[in-house]
Design a protein around this motif. Structure first.
Motif, mmCIF file in Angstrom:
data_model
loop_
_atom_site.group_PDB
_atom_site.id
_atom_site.type_symbol
_atom_site.label_atom_id
_atom_site.label_comp_id
_atom_site.label_asym_id
_atom_site.label_seq_id
_atom_site.Cartn_x
_atom_site.Cartn_y
_atom_site.Cartn_z
ATOM 1 N N LEU A 77 -7.773 6.295 -6.415
ATOM 2 C CA LEU A 77 -7.448 5.313 -7.489
ATOM 3 C C LEU A 77 -7.816 3.873 -7.321
ATOM 4 O O LEU A 77 -8.356 3.422 -8.239
ATOM 5 C CB LEU A 77 -6.034 5.587 -7.867
ATOM 6 N N CYS A 78 -7.638 3.586 -6.045
ATOM 7 C CA CYS A 78 -8.089 2.165 -5.824
ATOM 8 C C CYS A 78 -9.464 1.751 -5.461
ATOM 9 O O CYS A 78 -9.793 0.643 -5.903
ATOM 10 C CB CYS A 78 -7.317 1.516 -4.349
ATOM 11 N N LEU A 79 -10.109 2.869 -5.317
ATOM 12 C CA LEU A 79 -11.668 2.512 -5.187
ATOM 13 C C LEU A 79 -12.324 2.484 -6.583
ATOM 14 O O LEU A 79 -13.135 1.844 -6.798
ATOM 15 C CB LEU A 79 -12.233 4.040 -4.629
ATOM 16 N N LEU A 80 -11.627 3.403 -7.486
ATOM 17 C CA LEU A 80 -11.974 3.248 -9.124
ATOM 18 C C LEU A 80 -11.660 1.958 -9.534
ATOM 19 O O LEU A 80 -12.940 1.367 -10.146
ATOM 20 C CB LEU A 80 -11.108 4.360 -9.797
ATOM 21 N N ILE A 81 -10.418 1.242 -9.141
ATOM 22 C CA ILE A 81 -10.282 0.010 -9.670
ATOM 23 C C ILE A 81 -10.843 -1.067 -8.991
ATOM 24 O O ILE A 81 -11.615 -1.986 -9.901
ATOM 25 C CB ILE A 81 -8.523 -0.276 -9.467
ATOM 26 N N ILE A 82 -11.289 -1.046 -7.796
ATOM 27 C CA ILE A 82 -11.915 -1.981 -7.024
ATOM 28 C C ILE A 82 -13.503 -2.005 -7.435
ATOM 29 O O ILE A 82 -14.318 -2.753 -7.755
ATOM 30 C CB ILE A 82 -11.757 -1.927 -5.466
ATOM 31 N N GLY A 83 -13.857 -0.593 -7.884
ATOM 32 C CA GLY A 83 -15.154 -0.353 -8.332
ATOM 33 C C GLY A 83 -15.494 -1.228 -9.554
ATOM 34 O O GLY A 83 -16.535 -1.573 -9.899
ATOM 35 N N LYS A 84 -14.567 -1.149 -10.544
ATOM 36 C CA LYS A 84 -14.675 -1.682 -11.817
ATOM 37 C C LYS A 84 -14.699 -3.207 -11.874
ATOM 38 O O LYS A 84 -15.030 -3.827 -12.584
ATOM 39 C CB LYS A 84 -13.458 -1.427 -12.638
ATOM 40 N N TYR B 213 0.249 0.224 1.938
ATOM 41 C CA TYR B 213 1.744 0.436 1.414
ATOM 42 C C TYR B 213 2.092 1.940 1.028
ATOM 43 O O TYR B 213 3.096 2.428 1.151
ATOM 44 C CB TYR B 213 1.777 -0.376 0.083
ATOM 45 N N THR B 214 1.163 2.740 0.410
ATOM 46 C CA THR B 214 1.546 3.970 0.060
ATOM 47 C C THR B 214 1.938 4.710 1.317
ATOM 48 O O THR B 214 2.668 5.596 1.355
ATOM 49 C CB THR B 214 0.355 4.614 -0.645
ATOM 50 N N TYR B 215 0.764 4.591 2.275
ATOM 51 C CA TYR B 215 0.818 5.301 3.403
ATOM 52 C C TYR B 215 2.047 5.233 4.130
ATOM 53 O O TYR B 215 2.952 6.193 4.819
ATOM 54 C CB TYR B 215 -0.083 5.101 4.589
ATOM 55 N N ILE B 216 2.908 4.023 4.224
ATOM 56 C CA ILE B 216 4.094 3.643 4.772
ATOM 57 C C ILE B 216 5.190 4.171 3.963
ATOM 58 O O ILE B 216 6.338 4.637 4.540
ATOM 59 C CB ILE B 216 4.284 1.859 4.545
ATOM 60 N N PHE B 217 5.335 4.163 2.447
ATOM 61 C CA PHE B 217 6.559 4.566 1.794
ATOM 62 C C PHE B 217 6.203 5.952 1.226
ATOM 63 O O PHE B 217 7.304 6.680 1.097
ATOM 64 C CB PHE B 217 6.234 3.349 0.358
ATOM 65 N N GLU B 218 5.129 6.452 0.796
ATOM 66 C CA GLU B 218 4.961 7.722 0.257
ATOM 67 C C GLU B 218 3.611 8.214 0.797
ATOM 68 O O GLU B 218 2.850 8.428 0.071
ATOM 69 C CB GLU B 218 4.980 7.503 -1.567
ATOM 70 N N PRO B 219 3.635 8.788 2.017
ATOM 71 C CA PRO B 219 2.298 9.264 2.579
ATOM 72 C C PRO B 219 1.649 10.384 2.007
ATOM 73 O O PRO B 219 0.548 10.489 2.035
ATOM 74 C CB PRO B 219 2.661 9.535 4.234
ATOM 75 N N VAL C 187 -6.135 -2.252 -14.134
ATOM 76 C CA VAL C 187 -5.065 -2.882 -13.214
ATOM 77 C C VAL C 187 -3.680 -2.710 -13.837
ATOM 78 O O VAL C 187 -2.641 -2.096 -12.814
ATOM 79 C CB VAL C 187 -5.465 -4.338 -13.013
ATOM 80 N N ALA C 188 -3.421 -2.891 -14.826
ATOM 81 C CA ALA C 188 -1.846 -3.007 -15.115
ATOM 82 C C ALA C 188 -1.610 -1.348 -15.216
ATOM 83 O O ALA C 188 -0.391 -1.036 -14.982
ATOM 84 C CB ALA C 188 -1.650 -3.419 -16.545
ATOM 85 N N THR C 189 -2.341 -0.689 -15.885
ATOM 86 C CA THR C 189 -2.149 0.692 -15.892
ATOM 87 C C THR C 189 -1.858 1.630 -14.583
ATOM 88 O O THR C 189 -1.217 2.569 -14.193
ATOM 89 C CB THR C 189 -3.258 1.641 -16.763
ATOM 90 N N ALA C 190 -2.911 1.247 -13.686
ATOM 91 C CA ALA C 190 -2.537 1.517 -12.420
ATOM 92 C C ALA C 190 -1.462 1.308 -11.579
ATOM 93 O O ALA C 190 -0.731 2.025 -10.905
ATOM 94 C CB ALA C 190 -3.910 1.030 -11.455
ATOM 95 N N LEU C 191 -0.979 0.154 -11.691
ATOM 96 C CA LEU C 191 0.325 -0.507 -11.380
ATOM 97 C C LEU C 191 1.509 0.197 -11.989
ATOM 98 O O LEU C 191 2.255 0.759 -11.046
ATOM 99 C CB LEU C 191 0.575 -2.101 -11.668
ATOM 100 N N GLY C 192 1.323 0.523 -13.263
ATOM 101 C CA GLY C 192 2.224 1.192 -13.811
ATOM 102 C C GLY C 192 2.404 2.615 -13.248
ATOM 103 O O GLY C 192 3.667 3.225 -13.268
ATOM 104 N N ALA C 193 1.295 3.184 -13.270
ATOM 105 C CA ALA C 193 1.264 4.696 -12.601
ATOM 106 C C ALA C 193 1.786 4.772 -11.299
ATOM 107 O O ALA C 193 2.501 5.925 -10.862
ATOM 108 C CB ALA C 193 -0.321 5.201 -12.666
ATOM 109 N N LEU C 194 1.734 3.738 -10.371
ATOM 110 C CA LEU C 194 2.318 3.837 -9.061
ATOM 111 C C LEU C 194 3.795 3.660 -8.895
ATOM 112 O O LEU C 194 4.557 3.767 -8.172
ATOM 113 C CB LEU C 194 1.509 2.825 -8.136
ATOM 114 N N MET C 195 4.350 2.912 -10.051
ATOM 115 C CA MET C 195 5.820 2.551 -10.177
ATOM 116 C C MET C 195 6.773 3.631 -9.829
ATOM 117 O O MET C 195 7.611 3.482 -9.138
ATOM 118 C CB MET C 195 6.089 1.760 -11.426
ATOM 119 N N THR D 227 -1.094 9.135 -0.248
ATOM 120 C CA THR D 227 -2.179 8.262 0.168
ATOM 121 C C THR D 227 -3.320 8.454 -0.283
ATOM 122 O O THR D 227 -4.203 7.545 -0.653
ATOM 123 C CB THR D 227 -2.170 8.115 1.690
ATOM 124 N N ILE D 228 -3.878 9.697 -0.130
ATOM 125 C CA ILE D 228 -5.493 9.974 -0.526
ATOM 126 C C ILE D 228 -5.546 9.720 -2.069
ATOM 127 O O ILE D 228 -6.586 9.030 -2.331
ATOM 128 C CB ILE D 228 -5.498 11.693 -0.256
#
Length: 195
Positions: free
Chosen positions: A169-176, A154-160, A108-116, A163-164
Motif C-alpha cells: 500500500l505504501c509503495l502505491l502511495i509513494i508511487g503516486k 511501524y506496522t512490523y512493530i505493532f501489527e506484523p 493519503v487520507a484514505t490510506a491513513l483511514g484504512a490503517l486506523m 507488514t507485507i
C-alpha cells in the motif's frame, strides 16, 4: 476467495471511488478540482482552491472511506490478508475512481483511514509522523512520503501480520507522489504548494 471477501473488497473499492474532493468542490460552486490548482483530487488541493472548510470535509470523508470498510471487515471477522485486500481496494478506489473516469487523488487520507482500525498505536504513529514532518517542512507531499516510508516499520512493530500488505500500500502511495519527488529533487516543490 470467498463470497464475503469479494463483497468487502468490491464494496471498499466502490466506497473509495466516491470522490469527496470532486463532490464537495462542486457543492462550493467550483469546477472540477482536477482542473484546478495542482490537479489532484485531494484535501490539500481543495484547501488551496476552496479553503479550510471544504478541505476539512474532504479530509474527513476520505479518512472514513478507508476506515469504515476495514473496520466493517474487522467486525465481520475477516482474516488479516482479507482485511489487507479491503484496505488496498479502498485506496485504489480513491486513486482510480470508477465514478470519475478513474482520475482521483493520491490516497493519503484514505490510506491513513484504512490503517486506523488495525491498531490505534499504529494510527497514532502515522498521524504523529505526518504532523511533525509537515510542521518542519511545511510541504504536505514531504509529510506523506516520509510517513508512508515509515509505515511498514511501524506496522512490523505493532501489527506484523499486516507488514507485507502495508508495504504494498505504501509503495502505491509513494508511487503516486513520483512527480512530487521529482520536484523535490529539482527544488521546485514549494512549501504549502503542490501535493
Amino acid at each position: 476467495m470467498t463470497t464475503s471477501i469479494v463483497f468487502f473488497v468490491v464494496g471498499a473499492y466502490l466506497i473509495g471511488s466516491v470522490s469527496s474532493a470532486i463532490i464537495v468542490t462542486r457543492l462550493f460552486a467550483i469546477q472540477d478540482i482536477r482542473q484546478q490548482g495542482s490537479g489532484n483530487a485531494g484535501a490539500t488541493n481543495v484547501l488551496r482552491v476552496a479553503g479550510k472548510k471544504a478541505a476539512a470535509i474532504v479530509f474527513l470523508f476520505d479518512l472514513l472511506k478507508g476506515a469504515i470498510p476495514v473496520y466493517a471487515g474487522f467486525l465481520f471477522g475477516l482474516a488479516p490478508i482479507a482485511l489487507s485486500l479491503v484496505a488496498i481496494a479502498a485506496c485504489l478506489g480513491h486513486i482510480f475512481p470508477v465514478f470519475f473516469q478513474f482520475k482521483g487523488g493520491k490516497g493519503v487520507a484514505t490510506a491513513l483511514g484504512a490503517l486506523m482500525p488495525l491498531d490505534w498505536a499504529l494510527a497514532g504513529c502515522l498521524f504523529g509522523t505526518w504532523l511533525c514532518v509537515f510542521t518542519i517542512a511545511r510541504i504536505s507531499s514531504v509529510a506523506a512520503i516520509v510517513t508512508f516510508s515509515l509505515a511498514p516499520i511501524y506496522t512490523y512493530i505493532f501489527e506484523p501480520d499486516y507488514t507485507i500488505a502495508v508495504t504494498l500500500l505504501c509503495l502505491l502511495i509513494i508511487g503516486k507522489h513520483r512527480d512530487n519527488i521529482k520536484r523535490l529533487f529539482s527544488s521546485k516543490e514549494k512549501a504549502k504548494n503542490k501535493s
